[in-house]
Design a protein around this motif. Structure first.
Motif, PDB file in Angstrom:
ATOM      1  N   LYS A 125      39.979 -78.768 -49.432  1.00 58.59           N
ATOM      2  CA  LYS A 125      38.859 -79.108 -50.301  1.00 58.59           C
ATOM      3  C   LYS A 125      39.206 -78.677 -51.731  1.00 58.59           C
ATOM      4  N   GLU A 159      29.944 -75.920 -52.834  1.00 61.11           N
ATOM      5  CA  GLU A 159      29.399 -75.629 -51.506  1.00 61.11           C
ATOM      6  C   GLU A 159      28.896 -74.191 -51.440  1.00 61.11           C
ATOM      7  N   PHE A 202      31.676 -78.985 -44.052  1.00 63.23           N
ATOM      8  CA  PHE A 202      30.953 -78.022 -44.878  1.00 63.23           C
ATOM      9  C   PHE A 202      30.889 -76.716 -44.091  1.00 63.23           C
ATOM     10  N   ASP A 216      28.179 -73.819 -45.426  1.00 63.94           N
ATOM     11  CA  ASP A 216      26.779 -74.237 -45.483  1.00 63.94           C
ATOM     12  C   ASP A 216      26.236 -74.682 -44.129  1.00 63.94           C
ATOM     13  N   GLU A 217      27.041 -75.377 -43.344  1.00 61.25           N
ATOM     14  CA  GLU A 217      26.558 -75.851 -42.037  1.00 61.25           C
ATOM     15  C   GLU A 217      26.291 -74.692 -41.085  1.00 61.25           C
TER      16      GLU A 217
END
Length: 138
Positions: A42, A50, A94, A97-98
């Motif tokens: 990323k 994020e 993610f 965050d997930e």
């Protein structure tokens, strides 16, 4: 885990907010962003974006606390009780965050959570969990 289950909802949410603050602290914040770059490729700007979303959950936590309060409907009252153990298998796209979006409501509800991070980003997932563990009871 009984102590966590019977702890007041407000106390659980406060500890989870402490965990988010710990994650927002510079060394952990930077390390998580760097791990996302290393493990999944990323771009650093997206990794930091994020992280901003992941740790900026004040409104989310406020809504969560409100939702967990008993609700009265005429002569009835709805009281939310923990399930017990919740398993989370998080996706790779993610990774910070997930995990938080799935774990925070379960933990705030008084459940025990087991996280299985994606095999694409195992170190990122492990650091998220370790950071939360610092502020949560054993």
């Amino acid at each position: 885990q009984r102590d966590w289950r019977i702890a007041p909802c407000e106390e659980r949410v406060k500890l989870l907010k402490d965990g988010l603050r710990e994650m927002a602290a510079s060394p952990v914040y930077e390390e998580l962003a760097k791990l996302m770059v290393q493990e999944m490729g990323k771009p650093i700007a997206e990794a930091k974006e994020e992280m901003e979303f992941a740790v900026g959950k004040d409104d989310f936590m406020k809504i969560l606390l409100e939702c967990l309060q008993p609700k009265k409907f005429d002569k009835s009252t709805v009281v939310r009780t923990p399930y017990g153990v919740v398993a989370i298998m998080s996706p790779w796209n993610f990774p910070v965050d997930e995990i938080l979006l799935l774990a925070l409501p379960s933990l705030a509800s008084g459940n025990t959570v087991i996280v299985k991070p994606s095999e694409v980003v195992p170190e990122t997932g492990a650091l998220v969990v370790k950071t939360l563990q610092k502020v949560l009871p054993p």
